[in-house]
Design a protein around this motif. Sequence first.
Motif, PDB file in Angstrom:
ATOM      1  N   VAL A   1       1.053  -0.967  -0.087  1.00 24.09           N
ATOM      2  CA  VAL A   1      -0.075  -0.039  -0.084  1.00 24.09           C
ATOM      3  C   VAL A   1       0.813   1.337   0.032  1.00 24.09           C
ATOM      4  O   VAL A   1       0.470   2.233  -0.714  1.00 24.09           O
ATOM      5  CB  VAL A   1      -1.013  -0.251   1.126  1.00 24.09           C
ATOM      6  CG1 VAL A   1      -0.402  -0.099   2.514  1.00 24.09           C
ATOM      7  CG2 VAL A   1      -2.097   0.833   0.738  1.00 24.09           C
ATOM      8  N   GLY A   2       1.998   1.178   0.780  1.00 19.24           N
ATOM      9  CA  GLY A   2       2.779   2.484   0.577  1.00 19.24           C
ATOM     10  C   GLY A   2       3.261   3.022  -0.719  1.00 19.24           C
ATOM     11  O   GLY A   2       3.462   4.017  -0.908  1.00 19.24           O
ATOM     12  N   ALA A   3       3.749   1.997  -1.423  1.00 22.20           N
ATOM     13  CA  ALA A   3       4.031   2.184  -2.832  1.00 22.20           C
ATOM     14  C   ALA A   3       2.823   2.802  -3.664  1.00 22.20           C
ATOM     15  O   ALA A   3       3.223   3.039  -4.850  1.00 22.20           O
ATOM     16  CB  ALA A   3       4.749   0.981  -3.465  1.00 22.20           C
ATOM     17  N   LEU A   4       1.717   2.496  -3.337  1.00 24.06           N
ATOM     18  CA  LEU A   4       0.604   3.017  -4.175  1.00 24.06           C
ATOM     19  C   LEU A   4      -0.201   4.083  -3.778  1.00 24.06           C
ATOM     20  O   LEU A   4      -1.188   4.720  -4.252  1.00 24.06           O
ATOM     21  CB  LEU A   4      -0.386   1.780  -4.025  1.00 24.06           C
ATOM     22  CG  LEU A   4       0.057   0.422  -4.577  1.00 24.06           C
ATOM     23  CD1 LEU A   4      -0.956  -0.690  -4.296  1.00 24.06           C
ATOM     24  CD2 LEU A   4       0.161   0.372  -5.951  1.00 24.06           C
ATOM     25  N   ALA A   5       0.676   4.847  -3.014  1.00 25.63           N
ATOM     26  CA  ALA A   5      -0.034   5.916  -2.144  1.00 25.63           C
ATOM     27  C   ALA A   5      -0.270   7.103  -3.194  1.00 25.63           C
ATOM     28  O   ALA A   5      -1.333   7.858  -3.008  1.00 25.63           O
ATOM     29  CB  ALA A   5       0.962   6.645  -0.920  1.00 25.63           C
TER      30      ALA A   5
ATOM     31  N   HIS B   1     -10.509  -2.890  -2.573  1.00 29.68           N
ATOM     32  CA  HIS B   1     -11.362  -3.723  -1.746  1.00 29.68           C
ATOM     33  C   HIS B   1     -10.825  -5.130  -1.202  1.00 29.68           C
ATOM     34  O   HIS B   1     -10.034  -5.756  -1.974  1.00 29.68           O
ATOM     35  CB  HIS B   1     -12.549  -4.020  -2.671  1.00 29.68           C
ATOM     36  CG  HIS B   1     -13.476  -2.981  -3.040  1.00 29.68           C
ATOM     37  ND1 HIS B   1     -14.818  -3.212  -3.092  1.00 29.68           N
ATOM     38  CD2 HIS B   1     -13.169  -1.655  -3.150  1.00 29.68           C
ATOM     39  CE1 HIS B   1     -15.128  -2.084  -3.459  1.00 29.68           C
ATOM     40  NE2 HIS B   1     -14.399  -1.000  -3.524  1.00 29.68           N
ATOM     41  N   MET B   2     -11.051  -5.412   0.132  1.00 23.58           N
ATOM     42  CA  MET B   2     -10.748  -6.763   0.506  1.00 23.58           C
ATOM     43  C   MET B   2     -11.615  -7.738   0.059  1.00 23.58           C
ATOM     44  O   MET B   2     -12.913  -7.580   0.296  1.00 23.58           O
ATOM     45  CB  MET B   2     -10.504  -6.558   2.159  1.00 23.58           C
ATOM     46  CG  MET B   2     -10.286  -7.852   2.787  1.00 23.58           C
ATOM     47  SD  MET B   2      -8.743  -8.770   2.200  1.00 23.58           S
ATOM     48  CE  MET B   2      -8.800 -10.000   3.492  1.00 23.58           C
ATOM     49  N   ILE B   3     -11.376  -8.637  -0.805  1.00 24.27           N
ATOM     50  CA  ILE B   3     -12.354  -9.889  -1.122  1.00 24.27           C
ATOM     51  C   ILE B   3     -12.005 -11.260  -0.544  1.00 24.27           C
ATOM     52  O   ILE B   3     -12.458 -12.114  -0.957  1.00 24.27           O
ATOM     53  CB  ILE B   3     -12.300  -9.765  -2.880  1.00 24.27           C
ATOM     54  CG1 ILE B   3     -10.888 -10.300  -3.337  1.00 24.27           C
ATOM     55  CG2 ILE B   3     -12.697  -8.444  -3.399  1.00 24.27           C
ATOM     56  CD1 ILE B   3     -10.613 -10.552  -4.514  1.00 24.27           C
TER      57      ILE B   3
ATOM     58  N   LYS C   1      -7.709  -9.140  12.315  1.00 28.50           N
ATOM     59  CA  LYS C   1      -7.152  -8.279  11.321  1.00 28.50           C
ATOM     60  C   LYS C   1      -7.920  -6.913  10.912  1.00 28.50           C
ATOM     61  O   LYS C   1      -7.686  -6.423   9.936  1.00 28.50           O
ATOM     62  CB  LYS C   1      -6.712  -9.018  10.107  1.00 28.50           C
ATOM     63  CG  LYS C   1      -5.565  -9.984  10.385  1.00 28.50           C
ATOM     64  CD  LYS C   1      -5.002 -10.498   9.236  1.00 28.50           C
ATOM     65  CE  LYS C   1      -3.820 -11.747   9.949  1.00 28.50           C
ATOM     66  NZ  LYS C   1      -3.767 -12.832   8.905  1.00 28.50           N
ATOM     67  N   ALA C   2      -9.236  -6.926  11.528  1.00 31.40           N
ATOM     68  CA  ALA C   2     -10.046  -5.708  11.186  1.00 31.40           C
ATOM     69  C   ALA C   2      -9.483  -4.293  11.508  1.00 31.40           C
ATOM     70  O   ALA C   2      -9.654  -3.779  10.497  1.00 31.40           O
ATOM     71  CB  ALA C   2     -11.369  -5.710  12.308  1.00 31.40           C
ATOM     72  N   PRO C   3      -8.524  -3.910  12.580  1.00 31.04           N
ATOM     73  CA  PRO C   3      -8.283  -3.000  12.601  1.00 31.04           C
ATOM     74  C   PRO C   3      -7.247  -2.456  11.357  1.00 31.04           C
ATOM     75  O   PRO C   3      -7.513  -1.361  10.614  1.00 31.04           O
ATOM     76  CB  PRO C   3      -7.261  -2.774  13.547  1.00 31.04           C
ATOM     77  CG  PRO C   3      -8.031  -3.930  14.377  1.00 31.04           C
ATOM     78  CD  PRO C   3      -8.476  -4.857  13.682  1.00 31.04           C
TER      79      PRO C   3
ATOM     80  N   GLU D   1      -7.738   0.183   8.028  1.00 34.97           N
ATOM     81  CA  GLU D   1      -6.751   1.157   7.763  1.00 34.97           C
ATOM     82  C   GLU D   1      -6.287   1.223   6.430  1.00 34.97           C
ATOM     83  O   GLU D   1      -6.390   2.234   5.583  1.00 34.97           O
ATOM     84  CB  GLU D   1      -5.654   1.005   8.532  1.00 34.97           C
ATOM     85  CG  GLU D   1      -4.488   2.063   8.375  1.00 34.97           C
ATOM     86  CD  GLU D   1      -3.426   1.574   9.125  1.00 34.97           C
ATOM     87  OE1 GLU D   1      -3.161   0.920  10.462  1.00 34.97           O
ATOM     88  OE2 GLU D   1      -2.128   1.811   8.780  1.00 34.97           O
ATOM     89  N   VAL D   2      -6.014  -0.057   5.820  1.00 32.56           N
ATOM     90  CA  VAL D   2      -5.540  -0.020   4.295  1.00 32.56           C
ATOM     91  C   VAL D   2      -6.733  -0.089   3.229  1.00 32.56           C
ATOM     92  O   VAL D   2      -6.423   0.135   2.071  1.00 32.56           O
ATOM     93  CB  VAL D   2      -4.514  -1.256   4.078  1.00 32.56           C
ATOM     94  CG1 VAL D   2      -3.289  -0.822   5.086  1.00 32.56           C
ATOM     95  CG2 VAL D   2      -5.042  -2.605   4.402  1.00 32.56           C
TER      96      VAL D   2
END
Length: 234
Positions: free
Chosen positions: A65-69, A77-79, A86-88, A92-93
């Motif tokens: 995610v950092g490299a996609l900022a 989306h989380m699929i 791991k919800a927190p 966040e991401v």
Amino acid sequence: MSIADNLSAIHERIAVAAKRAGRNADDIALMTVSKTQPVAKIIEAYEAGQRLFGENRVQEFSEKVGALASLSDAHFHMIGHLQSNKAPKAAEVFNAVDSLDSAKLAERLNTAAENLGKTLDILIEINVGGEEAKSGLVPDSSELERIFAGAPAWTHLRVRGLMTVPPFTDDPEGARPYFRQLRELRERIAARDLPSIKLDVLSMGMSHDFEVAIEEGSTCVRIGTAIFGTRPKL
Ligand SMILES: *Cc1c(COP(=O)(O)O)cnc(C)c1O
């Protein structure tokens, strides 16, 4: 074929399937599933105009995610199956969780989103085939009812619809009854007019069966292999 070529080919096939079904292609979102793919490929898809992405692991996506900022208008989306501990991190991401499968997870996502001052879009994952090895809720289960009952209190979640991964069949036609089942479940739930449960989204259809899913009412197809090629082994 480049990622850009593959994306246009898929858009074309979506348009043809939509036409065949008497639907408007604009009502069908294309999600590219970038799990296991390196950041460079995600950026390549973004540069070809793609904005909606699906990932299936919190840990893997946290590392990317950092490299996609800089792709600030892309949505991730989380699929995949999400453990509630791991919800927190997921809240966040990710912009959305398309694989909600328990009231406990919803509770934790809501708290996490509230702490972050954000609202998460949510799809409820349905295990239409009732397969043991698959995540998702069985239609008409008591857990599904717990989600409906809890939803009004989860003010940092927006339930938008349903998602499913049907049992795999070599012939895409084999998935049709499951896609239809998801659409019918959506209609049954919609008829109850539940507060806080919006059902505009039906996320169904993958590389080998998305045209059948579109014929059965899909509003979001999730395509990995047909865009990025065979996934690298992690
Ligand atoms: C991997 C995955 C996809 C994409 O599958 P392809 O066959 O590569 O298109 C779609 N949905 C979910 C939930 C996935 O895990």
